[in-house]
Structures are given as C-alpha cells and as structure tokens.
Enzyme design. Structure first.
Site, PDB file in Angstrom:
ATOM      1  N   CYS A 156     -74.639  34.869 -22.776  1.00  0.00           N
ATOM      2  CA  CYS A 156     -74.554  33.449 -23.144  1.00  0.00           C
ATOM      3  C   CYS A 156     -73.138  33.067 -23.561  1.00  0.00           C
ATOM      4  CB  CYS A 156     -75.564  33.097 -24.223  1.00  0.00           C
ATOM      5  SG  CYS A 156     -75.446  34.107 -25.698  1.00  0.00           S
ATOM      6  N   HIS A 186     -76.593  32.989 -30.629  1.00  0.00           N
ATOM      7  CA  HIS A 186     -76.742  32.438 -29.293  1.00  0.00           C
ATOM      8  C   HIS A 186     -75.645  31.405 -29.074  1.00  0.00           C
ATOM      9  CE1 HIS A 186     -78.693  31.434 -25.622  1.00  0.00           C
ATOM     10  NE2 HIS A 186     -78.945  30.193 -25.987  1.00  0.00           N
TER      11      HIS A 186
HETATM   12  C1  LIG Z   1     -82.116  27.795 -25.446  1.00  0.00           C
HETATM   13  O1  LIG Z   1     -83.141  28.135 -24.553  1.00  0.00           O
HETATM   14  C2  LIG Z   1     -84.030  29.108 -25.063  1.00  0.00           C
HETATM   15  C3  LIG Z   1     -85.038  29.423 -23.976  1.00  0.00           C
HETATM   16  O2  LIG Z   1     -84.409  29.774 -22.794  1.00  0.00           O
HETATM   17  C4  LIG Z   1     -84.734  28.580 -26.286  1.00  0.00           C
HETATM   18  O3  LIG Z   1     -85.563  29.599 -26.823  1.00  0.00           O
HETATM   19  C5  LIG Z   1     -83.681  28.186 -27.314  1.00  0.00           C
HETATM   20  O4  LIG Z   1     -84.302  27.597 -28.426  1.00  0.00           O
HETATM   21  C6  LIG Z   1     -82.689  27.228 -26.728  1.00  0.00           C
HETATM   22  N1  LIG Z   1     -81.647  27.040 -27.704  1.00  0.00           N
HETATM   23  C7  LIG Z   1     -81.148  25.854 -27.992  1.00  0.00           C
HETATM   24  C8  LIG Z   1     -80.147  25.871 -29.087  1.00  0.00           C
HETATM   25  O5  LIG Z   1     -81.442  24.845 -27.396  1.00  0.00           O
END
Ligand SMILES: *[C@@H]1O[C@H](CO)[C@@H](O)[C@H](O)[C@H]1NC(C)=O
Ligand SMILES: *[C@@H]1O[C@H](CO)[C@@H](O)[C@H](O)[C@H]1NC(C)=O
Ligand SMILES: *[C@@H]1O[C@H](CO)[C@@H](O)[C@H](O)[C@H]1NC(C)=O
Ligand SMILES: *[C@@H]1O[C@H](CO)[C@@H](O)[C@H](O)[C@H]1NC(C)=O
Length: 358
Positions: free
Chosen positions: A30, A310
């Site tokens: 990511c 993330h």
């Molecule tokens: C990004 O996508 C994932 C699923 O692919 C999800 O679990 C996550 O909450 C999302 N994160 C944001 C910050 O939108």
C-alpha cells in the site's frame, strides 16, 4: 429532431474519469500504491509519460532504462484503462526492487523513503548527463548570495539534469552567522523534498506554516557543534538559518510523524492544518519579494500505528479538479473538506502558474 446527448462528466469514456484506476495490493504494498497514485496525478510527470517524451531522454547507450520504462508503462495503463478497473503494478515492482533491493520484502515500508528512491531511480535513467564531469571545488564566496546561488545551481545541473529535477528539485540556502564578528557564510544545497518537524502547540493541533517556521527557525550552534568562522578562522558560536533560494515546481512536504524512519518507535498524530489552495511561502524565501503560492493536489495518508498501518492517497484529478480516495484497488470520490486529517503524511503541492493567480 435528433439531439445527441453530451457525455455526462462521469461517463465511461469521459476525460474526467480517466486515471481513476485502482492498483492491486501485492502484499503490504500500500505504501507503493499510495505514492504511485500521487505521482500519477502529478500532471507534468503524467504527461511526460503519456506523451512519450521520456523516450527521448532514455539514452540507448545507458545500460539500465527499465525502471523508467515500467513506470511510464504503468502510468499509461492507468490513464488508458476504463475507470473502476484494477491494474497490477507487479512489473514495475520487479524493477524498483532491482534498483532498491530493500523494497524486496513484504514489510511495512516508509512511503516517503520509497518516493525518494523512486524519483532518484527515474532521474538516473533520464538524466541528460550520462558522464558526470569531475567535481571541481570552486570558491564562490566573493560573489553576492544571489549570484552564488545561481552558480551553485548551474553546477548542480551540470551533473543532474532531467525532467525529474526540473519538476521536483529546489535549492535551500543555509546562512551561518558568527556571533563574534557577525560574518555570514552561506551554503546552497539542492533538496528533493522538505522533512518538516511537527510544531507542538498546546492542544495537539498545529499548522503547516508553524511546521515551516520551526524548520527554518534560527538555530544556535554552540559547544561541540561550533563551526569554524570563515573570517575569525577559529570555532565560534554561530547561528544557522534556512531559507528557500529556489522553489521547485512540485513541492513535496513530508511531516515527520515517526521518530525514526527505519526504527519506528513512535508516531505523532497531531492534526496539522494545511491549506488546499494558496499556500504562500514568501516568508521562507531568501528573497522575500518573490511571489510563491502553491496548491495542494495529492496527499499520502498513513493510518494506524508504527507497527501496523495502512497507506492510502487522496488525489485531485488533474482534469476535473475533483478529489478521490485511492485505497489500493478501490477508488472513491471524496469531498475536498475530507482531505485534511491527522494522518496526512506526505503532501504534494504544485506551484501556481502566474496566469492562474489573479
Ligand atoms: C481500505 O480498503 C479496505 C478493504 O480493501 C478497508 O478494509 C479499509 O477500511 C479501507 N481503508 C480506508 C481508510 O478507507
Ligand atoms: C548518449 O550518451 C552518449 C555517451 O555519453 C553521448 O555521446 C550521446 O550523445 C548520447 N545520446 C543522446 C541521444 O543523448
Ligand atoms: C522582507 O524582508 C525584509 C527584511 O528582512 C522585511 O523588513 C520585510 O518586512 C519582509 N517583507 C515581507 C513581505 O515579508
Ligand atoms: C486518513 O486518515 C484519517 C484520520 O485518522 C482516517 O480516519 C482515514 O481513515 C484515513 N483515510 C484513508 C483513506 O486512509
């Protein structure tokens, strides 16, 4: 009478929906996807790839050109796929790993370090200078600062001259003033981004301007740090201050949220308020009569802690001006008032063109 309906702004083939393509996560990638989306939405870099201009700069006598080629291919795929498709950056990843083997693993990586490696790698392949001249030490100290800065920049371009430098590199001036004789010596260095310490204000909220002020704050060099004064010829207590001599077209600002990039021991989650438009940096210019205003177009967002986290990207579409969230394979529209969060980590600003400022 038959009337042909104009394409709606978000119809499949409309220009304003181009580039809205997700990138597959290849296992903790990511950080890479976030940076790639920020770069894909950097208008001039995107055009350099889409218009094949980079091909002119790939000198066939060079042995390695694969990173730039894969990067351009990826940008082209992103901008020619239909929206909501998902592209796999695996061939690009293979090349970046050859260039920077430490991105081989599937560990959490630092997006800002990755950006530096990537820009450096791309620059090396499209550098117009194929054989760097021998470094010659020249003394410009007798020249006025403005002239000295220009000469130093020219010397830099004699070695490093590419579209990447053209877009991302600026020049920082550091002035060292002796507390005894008042002599001021100056040093000019190129920078690819600025790493800003996070200014702390009582309530956990601070502003980008405060971080810039902290970064450029006058520092006292004393004790073991005492430099040698050029005029006194002995080590003296001095003050040191940074100003920006040359502003880059794309200014990358990195908020130092992690205590150590590699050994991430703690993360600062302070909310740093930053403007989306009209970031006026004149007060940090060596010559404060310069008009310098930047607009934000991308943010790499890090959510989570030092160990697990993330990365996503918020990018302003270069054609429609609308903001989108890029979360690996998912791309979703967002409102510009959601762009400022306490997870903003790397900010991409573009210099506002003289014609667009009124
Ligand atoms: C990004 O996508 C994932 C699923 O692919 C999800 O679990 C996550 O909450 C999302 N994160 C944001 C910050 O939108
Ligand atoms: C490629 O590099 C060689 C060797 O440095 C140089 O002589 C030649 O002019 C360069 N070609 C182009 C097209 O820039
Ligand atoms: C520019 O710098 C001068 C001298 O340091 C100062 O007096 C002046 O107020 C500055 N102007 C602006 C617009 O910041
Ligand atoms: C960005 O940071 C905010 C603030 O913590 C977080 O709530 C949000 O999920 C993050 N957004 C994305 C798209 O990663």
């Amino acid at each position: 009478k038959l009337t042909r309906r104009a394409a709606t702004p978000f119809s499949k083939n409309s220009k304003t929906s181009q580039g809205l393509v997700g990138l597959r996560n290849l296992g903790n990638t990511c950080f890479m996807n976030s940076i790639l989306q920020c770069l894909s939405n950097s208008r001039d870099l995107r055009d350099y790839c889409l218009q094949n201009s980079y091909k002119r700069d790939l000198n066939s006598s060079r042995t390695n050109t694969a990173l730039m080629e894969e990067f351009a291919k990826l940008i082209q795929t992103i901008w020619t796929s239909s929206s909501n498709e998902v592209v796999s950056p695996s061939e690009f990843k293979t090349q970046i790993q050859k260039y920077a083997p430490r991105f081989v693993g599937y560990n959490q990586q630092d997006a800002q370090e990755f950006l530096r490696f990537l820009l450096d790698g791309l620059h090396n392949e499209v550098n117009h200078v194929t054989v760097r001249p021998k470094a010659v030490v020249e003394d410009f100290d007798h020249l006025p600062d403005e002239e000295k800065g220009k000469r130093m920049w020219k010397k830099y371009l004699e070695r490093e001259d590419s579209k990447i430098v053209d877009l991302f590199v600026g020049q920082l001036k550091s002035s060292l003033t002796c507390s005894e004789c008042g002599y001021c010596s100056t040093v000019f260095d190129p920078f690819w981004d600025l790493s800003l310490p996070i200014a702390k204000k009582g309530y956990g909220e601070t502003s980008l301007m405060d971080c810039m002020r902290l970064f450029t704050k006058e520092d006292v060099l004393d004790g073991d740090e005492k430099p040698t004064c050029y005029r006194c010829k002995v080590r003296r207590k001095c003050t040191k201050k940074f100003t920006i001599q040359k502003f880059p077209r794309i200014l990358v600002l990195h908020l130092k949220r992690f205590s150590e990039a590699r050994i991430r021991t703690s993360k600062l989650t302070a909310f740093v308020n930053f403007p989306l438009r009209d970031l006026d940096l004149r007060e940090f210019a060596s010559d404060n009569s310069t008009h310098v205003v930047y607009n934000l177009y991308a943010v790499s967002n890090h959510s989570g802690t030092t160990l697990g986290g993330h990365y996503t990207a918020y990018c302003k579409h270069p054609l429609s001006g609308e903001w989108y969230t890029f979360n690996d394979s998912r791309v979703t529209p967002m409102s510009s008032n959601q762009v400022r969060t306490s997870d903003a980590y790397v900010l991409f600003y573009e210099l506002s063109s003289p014609s667009s400022r009124m």
